[in-house]
Design an enzyme around this catalytic site. Structure first.
Site, PDB file in Angstrom:
ATOM      1  N   PRO A   2       0.813  -1.217   0.000  1.00  0.00           N
ATOM      2  CA  PRO A   2       0.000   0.000   0.000  1.00  0.00           C
ATOM      3  C   PRO A   2       0.847   1.267   0.000  1.00  0.00           C
ATOM      4  CG  PRO A   2      -0.734  -1.574   1.674  1.00  0.00           C
ATOM      5  CD  PRO A   2       0.596  -2.040   1.187  1.00  0.00           C
ATOM      6  N   GLU A   3       0.769   2.030  -1.072  1.00  0.00           N
ATOM      7  CA  GLU A   3       1.379   3.349  -1.145  1.00  0.00           C
ATOM      8  C   GLU A   3       0.276   4.322  -1.547  1.00  0.00           C
ATOM      9  OE1 GLU A   3       5.254   3.568  -2.986  1.00  0.00           O
ATOM     10  OE2 GLU A   3       5.739   1.511  -2.421  1.00  0.00           O
ATOM     11  N   LYS A  51      -0.895   7.697   2.610  1.00  0.00           N
ATOM     12  CA  LYS A  51      -1.113   6.281   2.860  1.00  0.00           C
ATOM     13  C   LYS A  51      -2.255   6.031   3.844  1.00  0.00           C
ATOM     14  CE  LYS A  51       3.820   5.285   2.261  1.00  0.00           C
ATOM     15  NZ  LYS A  51       5.009   4.645   2.872  1.00  0.00           N
ATOM     16  N   ASN A 166       8.250   2.397  -0.453  1.00  0.00           N
ATOM     17  CA  ASN A 166       9.492   1.777  -0.932  1.00  0.00           C
ATOM     18  C   ASN A 166       9.553   1.624  -2.442  1.00  0.00           C
ATOM     19  OD1 ASN A 166      10.717   1.538   1.519  1.00  0.00           O
ATOM     20  ND2 ASN A 166      10.839  -0.685   1.502  1.00  0.00           N
ATOM     21  N   ARG A 267      14.513   0.432   5.834  1.00  0.00           N
ATOM     22  CA  ARG A 267      13.696   0.170   4.656  1.00  0.00           C
ATOM     23  C   ARG A 267      14.593  -0.144   3.461  1.00  0.00           C
ATOM     24  NH1 ARG A 267       8.554   2.169   5.536  1.00  0.00           N
ATOM     25  NH2 ARG A 267       7.995   0.789   3.814  1.00  0.00           N
TER      26      ARG A 267
END
Length: 290
Positions: A2-3, A51, A166, A267
């Site tokens: 999910p972005e 988000k 990411n 990350r």
């Protein structure tokens, strides 16, 4: 994962079913807050902010969810079999004809709309890359405030711009040939502005529905499609350039794509060492390039 584009598509898929509908039931199985007081109220709107997903009710209450890595929203016709276990449901929102279910969301909150501006999680969000009123100058100002932070960490900070995760981080920096590990201060305002602009365009390109709004295709189905950050990708090649391709040849130069972890959250950042060579850091006393 999910972005910003994922949450935008979820809001656009849920909106036609929920907006204007009267709440038949609202259960929050993983929260100590009660949702039954909203039974009988109407859903005013469904909105994505970076988000985050916000569902506004006509009594001034807002349901806030953040999916992080594990959460998902599904939309079902009344009586339709769920695709996931009821035991994993974090939100169950029933309206006439539909049930919207959020599974495994680590953040589920009921807030007052009047408190959103000062909220610790939502009030500090940077400009939303998918918002109609996106302010690129404010985004650049916020990015410049993190001049000593590596670019790959800074662009993920939701206080700078909201919506980049990411995947887009790695793809965006690759497309602009920027070193993720150099501090923000080594880059010119022009380079950073171009990067922000490309980020907005990449997210916008991935929120086009494949069906007309309101067409029902199962759980958020009419917005399901492959996220693409490359143009004209060939058969057999992934629609992304570097993300998830550690050890594979770069599509542009043939060098092996690498992955390193960044920031306190460790990350993953995927990059091509040849297309994105190290950028020499200037002295902190030097003025930033323009």
């Amino acid at each position: 994962m999910p972005e910003g584009d994922t949450l935008f598509r979820i809001a656009a898929a849920l909106g036609p079913a929920l907006e204007g509908a009267r709440v038949l039931a609202l259960e929050l199985p993983r929260s100590d807050r009660r949702g039954d007081r909203l039974v009988g109220r109407r859903v005013e709107r469904v909105e994505a902010r970076g988000k985050n997903l916000l569902i506004f009710f006509d009594d001034g209450i807002v349901l806030h969810t953040h999916l992080r890595m594990s959460g998902a929203w599904h939309l079902y016709r009344e009586g339709e079999r769920w695709k996931r276990s009821e035991a994993s449901a974090s939100v169950i929102l029933a309206v006439p004809g539909y049930v919207a279910v959020c599974f495994r969301a680590p953040i589920v909150r009921l807030l007052r709309a009047s408190s959103l501006r000062g909220d610790a999680l939502l009030g500090s969000l940077g400009p939303d890359l998918l918002a109609d009123g996106f302010d690129p100058a404010e985004a650049l100002r916020r990015l410049r405030a993190l001049d000593e932070v590596p670019l790959g960490v800074a662009i993920m900070d939701q206080r700078v711009v909201a919506g980049i995760g990411n995947v887009y981080k790695s793809e965006l920096l690759f497309r602009k040939r920027l070193d993720p590990f150099a501090p923000v201060r080594v880059y010119s305002d022009g380079e950073l502005s171009d990067m922000i602009d490309l980020g907005r365009r990449l997210l916008q390109a991935n929120v086009e529905p494949r069906d007309a709004a309101g067409t029902y295709r199962g759980p958020t189905g009419h917005y399901l499609h492959t996220r693409t950050t490359r143009t004209g990708f060939d058969r057999g090649r992934r629609p992304v350039s570097v993300y998830g391709r550690e050890g594979h040849a770069c599509y542009e130069c043939g060098a092996a794509v690498q992955m390193r972890r960044q920031g306190t959250m460790m990350r993953s950042t995927y990059f091509c060492p040849r297309c994105q060579p190290p950028r020499a850091a200037r002295s902190a006393a030097e003025p930033p390039p323009v």
